[in-house]
Design an enzyme around this catalytic site. Structure first.
Site, PDB file in Angstrom:
ATOM      1  N   GLN A   1      -9.355  32.297  69.304  1.00 42.10           N
ATOM      2  CA  GLN A   1      -7.927  32.507  69.092  1.00 42.10           C
ATOM      3  C   GLN A   1      -7.141  31.993  70.292  1.00 42.10           C
ATOM      4  OE1 GLN A   1      -7.303  36.332  67.482  1.00 42.10           O
ATOM      5  NE2 GLN A   1      -5.072  36.276  67.573  1.00 42.10           N
TER       6      GLN A   1
ATOM      7  N   SER B   1     -15.485  34.022  71.701  1.00 39.37           N
ATOM      8  CA  SER B   1     -14.920  35.118  70.912  1.00 39.37           C
ATOM      9  C   SER B   1     -15.037  34.804  69.422  1.00 39.37           C
ATOM     10  CB  SER B   1     -13.463  35.360  71.336  1.00 39.37           C
ATOM     11  OG  SER B   1     -12.934  36.488  70.696  1.00 39.37           O
ATOM     12  N   LEU B   2     -13.918  34.649  68.730  1.00 40.51           N
ATOM     13  CA  LEU B   2     -13.917  34.275  67.313  1.00 40.51           C
ATOM     14  C   LEU B   2     -14.832  33.086  67.051  1.00 40.51           C
ATOM     15  CD1 LEU B   2     -12.626  33.929  64.413  1.00 40.51           C
ATOM     16  CD2 LEU B   2     -10.923  32.501  65.554  1.00 40.51           C
TER      17      LEU B   2
ATOM     18  N   ARG C   1     -12.501  40.808  60.053  1.00 34.62           N
ATOM     19  CA  ARG C   1     -12.350  41.020  61.497  1.00 34.62           C
ATOM     20  C   ARG C   1     -10.887  40.912  61.907  1.00 34.62           C
ATOM     21  NH1 ARG C   1     -12.434  37.588  66.296  1.00 34.62           N
ATOM     22  NH2 ARG C   1     -13.731  38.443  67.982  1.00 34.62           N
TER      23      ARG C   1
ATOM     24  N   HIS D   1     -11.331  42.617  72.999  1.00 31.83           N
ATOM     25  CA  HIS D   1     -12.523  42.780  73.848  1.00 31.83           C
ATOM     26  C   HIS D   1     -12.341  43.923  74.860  1.00 31.83           C
ATOM     27  CE1 HIS D   1     -14.060  39.231  71.956  1.00 31.83           C
ATOM     28  NE2 HIS D   1     -12.953  38.586  72.262  1.00 31.83           N
TER      29      HIS D   1
ATOM     30  N   GLN E   1     -19.409  42.554  70.383  1.00 34.14           N
ATOM     31  CA  GLN E   1     -18.428  41.617  70.959  1.00 34.14           C
ATOM     32  C   GLN E   1     -16.985  42.098  70.793  1.00 34.14           C
ATOM     33  OE1 GLN E   1     -16.271  38.521  69.202  1.00 34.14           O
ATOM     34  NE2 GLN E   1     -17.794  37.003  69.805  1.00 34.14           N
TER      35      GLN E   1
END
Length: 296
Positions: free
Chosen positions: A10, A88-89, A113, A199, A248
Site C-alpha cells: 500500500q 506488507s500487502l 484483509r 502492523h 503480519q
C-alpha cells in the site's frame, strides 16, 4: 545467482495504474475483468480514472496494488522465480507468483484483509510516521519509552532500509514519539498520510476475521520459497506461510532483514512487479551490489 521477484504494498498506487496492461495485453484484460466480477464492483474504473483520494481508500488501494502487481508478473514469459517476497500487502502477490495461492483466492483474501483493516482503523484513530537517519535500535528504544510513559501504542512497524523505519500507533503516541525522535537526532520524523496504525497491536480487531479467511483457504506447496515479513526468512511449508501471514497484520514488516536474507541465500537479481519503483530503491540502499529492475 538467484532471481528474486518482489512486490510492493500500500502506498504504491497512482491514478492510471494498470491501464496500459489492460489495453495492450488480452490476458491482462481478462484478469482485470475477472477481478471486477470477484470484487462486485469495477475496480478498474477507479484504478484507471479515479482520483488520488478514491485510490487511497484501503478497501480499494489494497486490491488495486495487488492486481497491478500480479497481472504485471503474469504478463512475463517463462518466469520461474528462485525466491519471492512482498512488502506488507505485497506478500499476497508474492504467494500468487510462487503458486501458493490461486489468483482468485488471493484476491478474495486481499479484499477481506482490506475491509477488516478499514474497520479496525475506524475503531482506533491512529496513524504512522517515517523516521529518517536514526538507528533502528534507537527508534525501538524511544517507542518503548513513549509507550511506558504515556500508555499509548507506538511500535516499529516497517524496517524499510537502513536509516528508514516507519513507526505505527495511536495519534497521541505518534505525536509524542515524533518529537522524541527529532530530539534524539532523527533527520525527519514525518507523519504519513495513512488512515491507521498498520502492523501494530491496533490492527488486532482485524486479525480474527483475516485468520478465519486464511485458515479456510487452500494454500499449496510453493514453487519457490517466500521470505515472509514477520520472520525475514525463507518459508516453504503452507501451514507456516499461513501462520506468518496472519501474524503480519499486527507484526512488523522486516523488509531490510528479508532482503538481506535473500542476498545471503544467493539472491543477486531483483525484479519488482507492480506500480512504482519504491522497492528497487530500498533494495539498493540495503545492498548496492545487486541488480534491480521493474515490470509495470
Amino acid at each position: 545467482m538467484k532471481h528474486a521477484y518482489v512486490f510492493p504494498g500500500q502506498g504504491a498506487q497512482f491514478s492510471g495504474m494498470g491501464k496500459k496492461l489492460y489495453e495492450e495485453n488480452a490476458n491482462a484484460k481478462n484478469l482485470f475483468e475477472q477481478a471486477n466480477d470477484i470484487l462486485g464492483f469495477r475496480i478498474t474504473d477507479i484504478m484507471f480514472e479515479g482520483t488520488d483520494d478514491a485510490l487511497k481508500q484501503t478497501n480499494v488501494t489494497q486490491p488495486a496494488v495487488f492486481l497491478h502487481s500480479v497481472i504485471a508478473f503474469k504478463t512475463l514469459e517463462n518466469t520461474a522465480p528462485d525466491m519471492v517476497a512482498g512488502h506488507s500487502l505485497g506478500e499476497f502477490s508474492a504467494l500468487v507468483a510462487n503458486n501458493t495461492l490461486s489468483f482468485e483466492d488471493a484476491l478474495k483474501l486481499v479484499s477481506i484483509r482490506a475491509q477488516a483493516m478499514q474497520k479496525a482503523c475506524e475503531i482506533h484513530p491512529s496513524t504512522m510516521a517515517a523516521v529518517l537517519a536514526l538507528a533502528d535500535e534507537k527508534v525501538e528504544e524511544i517507542c518503548a519509552e513513549v509507550q511506558n510513559k504515556t500508555g499509548e501504542v507506538v511500535v516499529a512497524a516497517n524496517y524499510n532500509c537502513p536509516g528508514q523505519l516507519v513507526i505505527s500507533g495511536s495519534l497521541k503516541g505518534i505525536e509524542v514519539a515524533c518529537e522524541a525522535m527529532k530530539a534524539a537526532g532523527a533527520k525527519r520524523a514525518l507523519v504519513l498520510p495513512v488512515g491507521g496504525a498498520f502492523h501494530s497491536p491496533l490492527m488486532e480487531p482485524a486479525k480474527a476475521e483475516l485468520a478465519a479467511a486464511i485458515e479456510s483457504t487452500v494454500f499449496h506447496a510453493p514453487s519457490a520459497p517466500v521470505y515472509q515479513n514477520v520472520i525475514a526468512a525463507a518459508i516453504s511449508h503452507p501451514n507456516e506461510i499461513k501462520k506468518n501471514l496472519i501474524a503480519q497484520l499486527t507484526g512488523a514488516v522486516k523488509w531490510t532483514q528479508s532482503v538481506q536474507s535473500m542476498i545471503a541465500d544467493g539472491g543477486t537479481n531483483f525484479t519488482e512487479c507492480g506500480p512504482g519503483k519504491v522497492l528497487q530503491g530500498l533494495i539498493l540502499k540495503i545492498n548496492k551490489e545487486v541488480t534491480v529492475g521493474g515490470v509495470n
